[in-house]
Design a protein around this motif. Sequence first.
Motif, PDB file in Angstrom:
ATOM      1  N   PRO A 562       3.254   0.784  -8.634  1.00  0.00           N
ATOM      2  CA  PRO A 562       2.581   1.300 -10.692  1.00  0.00           C
ATOM      3  C   PRO A 562       1.525  -0.339 -10.978  1.00  0.00           C
ATOM      4  N   VAL A 563       1.776  -1.242 -10.760  1.00  0.00           N
ATOM      5  CA  VAL A 563       1.353  -2.522 -10.413  1.00  0.00           C
ATOM      6  C   VAL A 563      -0.053  -3.116  -9.806  1.00  0.00           C
ATOM      7  N   VAL A 564      -0.251  -2.235  -8.272  1.00  0.00           N
ATOM      8  CA  VAL A 564      -1.210  -2.296  -7.955  1.00  0.00           C
ATOM      9  C   VAL A 564      -2.058  -1.229  -8.435  1.00  0.00           C
ATOM     10  N   GLN A 565      -1.586   0.361  -8.582  1.00  0.00           N
ATOM     11  CA  GLN A 565      -2.202   1.524  -9.377  1.00  0.00           C
ATOM     12  C   GLN A 565      -2.735   1.171 -10.852  1.00  0.00           C
ATOM     13  N   SER A 566      -2.625   0.110 -10.960  1.00  0.00           N
ATOM     14  CA  SER A 566      -2.387  -0.467 -12.338  1.00  0.00           C
ATOM     15  C   SER A 566      -4.035  -1.101 -12.263  1.00  0.00           C
ATOM     16  N   ILE A 567      -4.291  -1.647 -11.161  1.00  0.00           N
ATOM     17  CA  ILE A 567      -4.739  -2.709 -11.372  1.00  0.00           C
ATOM     18  C   ILE A 567      -5.786  -1.716 -10.656  1.00  0.00           C
ATOM     19  N   VAL A 568      -6.139  -1.115  -9.725  1.00  0.00           N
ATOM     20  CA  VAL A 568      -7.068  -0.522  -9.186  1.00  0.00           C
ATOM     21  C   VAL A 568      -7.218   0.071 -10.165  1.00  0.00           C
ATOM     22  N   GLU A 569      -7.073   0.826 -11.188  1.00  0.00           N
ATOM     23  CA  GLU A 569      -7.249   2.233 -12.217  1.00  0.00           C
ATOM     24  C   GLU A 569      -8.745   1.434 -13.144  1.00  0.00           C
ATOM     25  N   ARG A 570      -7.840  -0.307 -13.852  1.00  0.00           N
ATOM     26  CA  ARG A 570      -8.257  -0.883 -14.934  1.00  0.00           C
ATOM     27  C   ARG A 570      -9.470  -1.843 -14.462  1.00  0.00           C
ATOM     28  N   PHE A 571      -9.332  -2.085 -12.743  1.00  0.00           N
ATOM     29  CA  PHE A 571     -10.551  -3.053 -12.836  1.00  0.00           C
ATOM     30  C   PHE A 571     -11.713  -2.327 -11.230  1.00  0.00           C
ATOM     31  N   GLU A 572     -11.591  -0.901 -11.171  1.00  0.00           N
ATOM     32  CA  GLU A 572     -12.130  -0.110  -9.978  1.00  0.00           C
ATOM     33  C   GLU A 572     -11.817  -0.803  -8.974  1.00  0.00           C
ATOM     34  N   ALA A 573     -10.974  -1.355  -8.571  1.00  0.00           N
ATOM     35  CA  ALA A 573     -11.053  -2.315  -7.295  1.00  0.00           C
ATOM     36  C   ALA A 573     -10.112  -1.222  -6.033  1.00  0.00           C
ATOM     37  N   ARG A 574     -10.286  -1.866  -5.158  1.00  0.00           N
ATOM     38  CA  ARG A 574      -9.677  -0.895  -3.312  1.00  0.00           C
ATOM     39  C   ARG A 574      -8.359  -1.367  -3.171  1.00  0.00           C
ATOM     40  N   VAL A 575      -7.835  -0.838  -2.011  1.00  0.00           N
ATOM     41  CA  VAL A 575      -6.560  -1.617  -1.726  1.00  0.00           C
ATOM     42  C   VAL A 575      -7.705  -1.924  -0.015  1.00  0.00           C
ATOM     43  N   VAL A 576      -7.232  -3.351   0.603  1.00  0.00           N
ATOM     44  CA  VAL A 576      -7.199  -3.444   2.313  1.00  0.00           C
ATOM     45  C   VAL A 576      -6.298  -2.767   2.660  1.00  0.00           C
ATOM     46  N   GLU A 577      -6.344  -1.166   2.953  1.00  0.00           N
ATOM     47  CA  GLU A 577      -5.202  -0.931   4.076  1.00  0.00           C
ATOM     48  C   GLU A 577      -4.872  -2.415   4.725  1.00  0.00           C
ATOM     49  N   GLU A 578      -5.750  -2.741   5.350  1.00  0.00           N
ATOM     50  CA  GLU A 578      -5.475  -2.751   6.707  1.00  0.00           C
ATOM     51  C   GLU A 578      -4.763  -4.602   6.924  1.00  0.00           C
ATOM     52  N   SER A 579      -4.742  -5.711   5.253  1.00  0.00           N
ATOM     53  CA  SER A 579      -4.125  -6.398   4.827  1.00  0.00           C
ATOM     54  C   SER A 579      -3.215  -5.978   4.683  1.00  0.00           C
ATOM     55  N   ILE A 580      -2.144  -4.729   4.817  1.00  0.00           N
ATOM     56  CA  ILE A 580      -0.430  -4.680   4.228  1.00  0.00           C
ATOM     57  C   ILE A 580       0.193  -5.559   5.555  1.00  0.00           C
ATOM     58  N   ARG A 581       1.145  -5.824   5.144  1.00  0.00           N
ATOM     59  CA  ARG A 581       1.868  -6.543   6.397  1.00  0.00           C
ATOM     60  C   ARG A 581       2.849  -6.289   5.213  1.00  0.00           C
ATOM     61  N   PRO A 582       4.303  -5.639   6.095  1.00  0.00           N
ATOM     62  CA  PRO A 582       5.772  -5.613   5.453  1.00  0.00           C
ATOM     63  C   PRO A 582       6.600  -7.125   6.124  1.00  0.00           C
ATOM     64  N   ILE A 583       6.627  -7.667   4.581  1.00  0.00           N
ATOM     65  CA  ILE A 583       8.154  -8.231   4.621  1.00  0.00           C
ATOM     66  C   ILE A 583       9.448  -8.394   5.686  1.00  0.00           C
ATOM     67  N   GLU A 584       9.675  -9.679   6.921  1.00  0.00           N
ATOM     68  CA  GLU A 584      10.327  -9.825   7.293  1.00  0.00           C
ATOM     69  C   GLU A 584      11.906  -8.828   6.175  1.00  0.00           C
ATOM     70  N   ILE A 585      13.061  -8.806   6.950  1.00  0.00           N
ATOM     71  CA  ILE A 585      13.735  -8.835   5.866  1.00  0.00           C
ATOM     72  C   ILE A 585      15.363  -8.709   6.770  1.00  0.00           C
ATOM     73  N   SER A 586      16.207 -10.053   6.047  1.00  0.00           N
ATOM     74  CA  SER A 586      17.413 -10.332   6.686  1.00  0.00           C
ATOM     75  C   SER A 586      18.180  -9.234   6.877  1.00  0.00           C
ATOM     76  N   ARG A 587      18.702  -9.041   8.263  1.00  0.00           N
ATOM     77  CA  ARG A 587      19.851  -8.164   8.714  1.00  0.00           C
ATOM     78  C   ARG A 587      20.987  -8.241   8.150  1.00  0.00           C
ATOM     79  N   ARG A 588      22.632  -8.224   7.953  1.00  0.00           N
ATOM     80  CA  ARG A 588      23.487  -7.734   7.968  1.00  0.00           C
ATOM     81  C   ARG A 588      24.366  -7.633   8.504  1.00  0.00           C
TER      82      ARG A 588
END
Length: 588
Positions: A562-588
Amino acid sequence: MSYQVLARKWRPRTFEDMVGQEHVLQALIHALESQRLHHAYLFTGTRGVGKTTIGRLLARCLNCETGITPKPCGECSSCREIQEGRFVDLIEIDAASRTGVDDMRELTDNVQYAPSRGRYKVYLIDEVHMLTNQSFNAFLKTLEEPPDHVKFLLATTDPQKLPVTVLSRCLQFNLKRMTPEHIAGHLQHVLGAEEIPFEESALWLLARAADGSMRDALSLTDQAIAFGNQRLAASDVSNMLGTIDQRDVERLVNALVERDGPGLLAEISRISDFAPDYSAILSDLLSLFHRVTMEQVVPGSADNALGDAGQVRSLARKLSAEDAQLFYQAALMGRKDLAITPDARMGFEMTLLRMLAFRPGADRREPPAVSSGGQSGSSEPRDEPEPAKASAHVATAVEAPAPEVPEPESPEPEAPEPEVPPEPSPDESWLASLDAQAEDAQSAAEPEFVPGAPVEAQEGEFVWERDFRSLDIVGMPGNLASHGAMAWENETVVLTIDDGHARLLNARHQEKILSGLRSRFGDTIELRIEQGAPGPHTPAAYEERRRKARQQAAEEAIRKDPVVQSIVERFEARVVEESIRPIEISRR
């Protein structure tokens, strides 16, 4: 009495004084002892290795009043006059300044006359390759059949320029370049006799800078004595030569071995104050890693030619073969790239950082997370993601204009942030699904229970493609094994690997793979490698599926955040999809 430079003062007076040319001296000594003397000798080699010196010594041996001997007395009038450069029957000619055919005809006309003082008339022609073709043609007949009382001694740094008709008429001796070990040893003797205090590391700097020439080494030593005010310190010699001390190279390598990034950059910053030749430093590193590899392949092969045999043996024990090969290749490519980098220090810095970044087993760090407030998160991995915000599971960039927002005339209380109910992480659901698939696939591929086989391998506690990394098989062996499928045959682990990766396996790699298996399943485990199609159930394929799953989950989380959607709508921004990187999650 005027000062005599070291290169002239310490010119050898006997064959025993010569350093590093034993293969030439042995032949000449035996010829003199048996008096089997040729009429023409050709001495070749780089500058300052003793070509004209051997010629003058040979002239003394031939004309000593005690007789033809490899050990002239040094006291008779002939020996003294040759030593002082005033012996009438030793004719020294500089072919670089007397190249004309008329000069050569004058020489050949005088050859027929008998010697005035000595037993032989000796013609010592230096840089003979500078003669013109016409001069050589005028010289050939005399060179082939001179009078019995004449000996020709020719010297050149470039024998390839001599006509083959000249080469075939001479006995040719190739003088070797002086090794740094020979030069450093001779400098130690000279400075001891001259009573000049010195540091041993300073001698090795001079020996390497001389590049095989003993005369250059003595000339540089003269310069260093003046620079250091009658003493030789490594720091002074390093400043004079514009190089760095061998101890600086050692500190750089130690930082690489210890994976000490901050220490490495600090060391580079320190040596950059001396404006060194970065290409020369990389050359020193190439020589070091080459000798380390030689020591690893053939233990005991490290010599002390550069004064660092101890360091070479120590590094050979600390570094794996893969590390030494990587460092060598990175230094080689970095040296080539220095010519095209905008700044030499930057190119040198990147070369050493590549060695750290690409070293087998190095940590793979993701970019820092970007929170909804636009500030970078901590780069340190966390054990648990924050479930309160879906955007905490991904790192992304959002392009948006930066309009100025006017401040309200009167301060208003900040509205509380809306609460977001905790949701399960998309990454966790994807990974749980993949783990379940891996366990099902492994169970289907495993043979039925075999009595006596390891319990862990049969009860499903270890899933090859999922749990491979827990075996701690790193580097090239781990890379190759990760492309294989595993099966059990009694107490033998059978790895099926495709032809391309199997060809890269050697005995040392297999030993490391087996060691990792035994540390998990026991010392009775054996390993067999088979070539074939491994199928989809390999650690490498499993990790690739996990990577794609995390990437898809990250992109989906960004789209629904929702935060990203709000930024996109409010500022007419766009998501740079190729910059998206997942964060490694430690597995137990």
